[in-house]
Each structure stands twice: as structure tokens, then as C-alpha cells.
Design an enzyme around this catalytic site. Sequence first.
Site, short mmCIF file in Angstrom:
data_model
loop_
_atom_site.label_atom_id
_atom_site.label_comp_id
_atom_site.label_asym_id
_atom_site.label_seq_id
_atom_site.Cartn_x
_atom_site.Cartn_y
_atom_site.Cartn_z
N GLY A 1 -5.85 33.79 -8.17
CA GLY A 1 -5.44 34.96 -8.94
C GLY A 1 -6.56 35.95 -9.14
O GLY A 1 -7.72 35.73 -8.75
N LYS B 1 4.01 42.51 -20.82
CA LYS B 1 5.04 43.55 -20.99
C LYS B 1 4.46 44.83 -21.57
O LYS B 1 4.93 45.37 -22.58
CB LYS B 1 6.19 43.03 -21.87
N GLY C 1 -9.57 28.55 -9.59
CA GLY C 1 -8.14 28.70 -9.42
C GLY C 1 -7.80 29.92 -8.58
O GLY C 1 -8.67 30.56 -7.99
N GLU D 1 -9.76 21.97 -6.14
CA GLU D 1 -8.55 21.49 -5.48
C GLU D 1 -8.12 22.43 -4.37
O GLU D 1 -7.72 22.01 -3.29
CB GLU D 1 -7.41 21.29 -6.48
N GLY E 1 -3.20 21.14 -10.78
CA GLY E 1 -4.45 20.46 -11.09
C GLY E 1 -5.11 20.90 -12.38
O GLY E 1 -6.20 20.42 -12.71
N ILE F 1 -8.15 37.04 -11.91
CA ILE F 1 -9.27 36.71 -12.80
C ILE F 1 -10.25 35.77 -12.12
O ILE F 1 -11.46 36.03 -12.12
CB ILE F 1 -8.77 36.15 -14.14
#
Length: 423
Positions: free
Chosen positions: A208, A352, A206, A229, A327, A210
Site C-alpha cells: 500500500g 469518506k 506490508g 511475508e 500475516g 503508506i
Amino acid sequence: MTKELTAQQVITSIPAQADIIFPLTNGEPNRLLDYLEQHQEQLREVRIHQLLPLRGRSYMNNASDAHLKHISYFLSGANRKEFHQGTADLMPNNFHEVTRILRKVGRRLMVMAVVSPMDEFGYYSLGTQADIVSEFIGKVPFIVEVNEHMPRTFGQNQIHKSQIEGFVVNHQPLVSDEPAPISEMDMKIASYVAERIQDGDTLQIGIGGIPNAVVSQLKTHRHLGIHTEMFVDGIIDLVEAGAVDGTRKFTNQGKMISTFAHGSQRLYDFLHGNPAIEFLPVTTVNDPREIGKEENMISINATTEVDLFGQCASETVAGRYYSSTGGQADFARGVRFSKNGKGFITMTSTIKNGEMSRIKASLAPGSIVTTNKNDVDHIVTEYGVAEMFGRPLSERAEQLIAIAHPDFRDELRFEAKKLGLIL
């Protein structure tokens, strides 16, 4: 002979009640969209179907579809406000089923897309894309926007000049984004994922901090495969480190498979003319049954909050819509079909500045479940890994409490007892 079209020729080629489909991100043809936006009063009941649009447009503010109406399949900063004010619609979907939805709801389907310049054989390439549009090649009218900055790529994303109605030219630099920075927290979370990835595994990565951190810890691995994807910058680092060769894949052996790409200029340069990468329709790349053909499939994604049942809300923030399913659900289901598949949903334990736990007894009101409790496999925070698949609810709750921030564990345990999950 295919010809270059004027703005008026583009507009007059669009019938009433047309449904025009656009690719994601840099596949978005800006000159063609300019024409539609500027001359929308000449159109009648035309709908624009987009995922993850890069730029806000005036038609996204059209409450009525008398001329031009926007339907989104994944929100971005370009249309999130318009969705919340009610002038743009959001279509629920699993990414691999978007083309199926379009065939169901479409009246007079058309595609408009950016392409690389035509080659000596008369073919254009969709470049950074295959996604939801490539499956329509040769089946519905295409108008393309030729852009010399779009890399020429390979796979099921080639369009012959005989398959287009016409073209416009717009040599506009692609939108590029550098990889998200990696924090110390990201590296900690990523370490739990990386230690569970073995040589020869096939990766879906994915976007980002991480996922980038996971990739950075896999450079000494060998024979990794790519079936993802979205093709991202971090994959280049793995290739250059010798970690990826795809020789142990069970499908498309030796090839890196994706359905779209977005990232830095370095990424676009890497894609250009690279025969090791193939872009395939999302109906193939994201179909859980196709994903499951890879026997050692690894899926790495992120979420915003998880409840004690293991339900992951990844498309809403504090109960308010932010994106869409994408996905994530496809690959969560796909690894269940994979013989040795593993799925990882990652997140920091709090938000936060530590004031709120991402692990909750119940999801925030209005939150949408993206990955359901039956498909979730591993959930990872900086405090460790909770194994969900094949675990009863009591064990799930205990494992999730164990990876929550210590400041919230007593409260979560109290709520879990109230819910009857633990004694």
C-alpha cells in the site's frame, strides 16, 4: 519419466474427496484451473483451497460441494462477492498456521502450482512462491504448470522432476501491478515510522501507499535486513540505494527472506536468478517464534479502524468482511518475541473525505479484530504515534484521542469517559 498431461489425464488423476491446494497470486495455475472448471462434473466432492485468488471462477459459485467447492483463506476481488452470497467459504486463520489447518481438514491432499522451467539438474522452482505449498513438496502429489515467465528463485521452493505426477505447459505473462501511488498524507504518516527505524533493523513491509512511503524514506539507512511475508517493489529501491545488505540479521544473514512476491514486472525481473533472495514456507517466515529470533524486527502494516482499547479491525470494512487476517497478527505477535522489536499499525485518521473517524470508541458492529489489544504496539496516523504496548487502558485512550482527527477528539473523549477509560 514425468510426462506432459492432457486435460483428461489431469481430471482422472484427481480422486474423489480430494483437497487441492493452490499457491497465492501468480502461483495460481490457470490452465489447470481451466481444466477443473471445464470438467468439474467429472469430479466428486473435490475442494479447492486458495488464498488471494487472482481470477473469478465458476466453481466459486457452487453452493454444493457435490463436484467442486471453493474454500478461501483470504478474500480478494475474485471471490469476495461469492463469499457474501454464501457460495464460497472463508476459513479463519493465522497465515503461518494455514498448512497446519490443511493437514487437519484435508482428506486426500494434492497441490497444483505454477513453476519456472526445469533446470539442468531436473529442478523446477515455485518462482514467486513458497507460501502454503512448499512444505508439501515430496509429501503429497504435485501437478505443475510450467511457465517460462515465472522467475527462477531460490530457497525451500525447489521441486525435482521425480516429485511431480506430471505437468502442463502454459507460457502466460504474470499478472503485474505497479506500486500504489504515494500521497502527501502517506508521506506524513510514514515519517513517524521511518524516524523510529535504525540502521541494522530487519523489516517486514506490508502493501500500500503508506508502506511504500516508509520505504522511500529509508534509502539513507544502512545494513537493513528483510524478513517479510510479501516481497514488494519498494525493497528493490532500498537494495539499489545500498540500504539493505542483511549483515546484521540474526537469522539467514545476508539473505532477504520472503514467502511470496507480487508486484510489477520490474520486481519479477529482480527476483529471477537472484541468490540474495530466498523463499521459505510460511510456517517459517510467519511463525512468531521465528520472527522473534530477529532482535531488531520492525513490522509495518495497515488497518481500517481502531477502538480506544487498541483493537485493530483490519479485515472488515464497516463491519463487512473484505479480506482476512493474513500475516498481520503473525508479525504483531512476532515483534513481541523480538528483543528490540517494534510493530507499527498505520492508517489515515479519517475516511469518506473526513466525515468518519477511523479511531472509534467501539468498533463498528460486525467488525473482526485482527490484531488484538495485547499484541498491538504502535498505532500511527498523520497526527502522530500512539504507544500501546505496556500502557494501561487510560493512557491508551488518551494517546489514541491525541492522534485522532481534531474534529473527533471531543466526541471520543466523551465516549471514553462513558466507557470508564478516562476521568
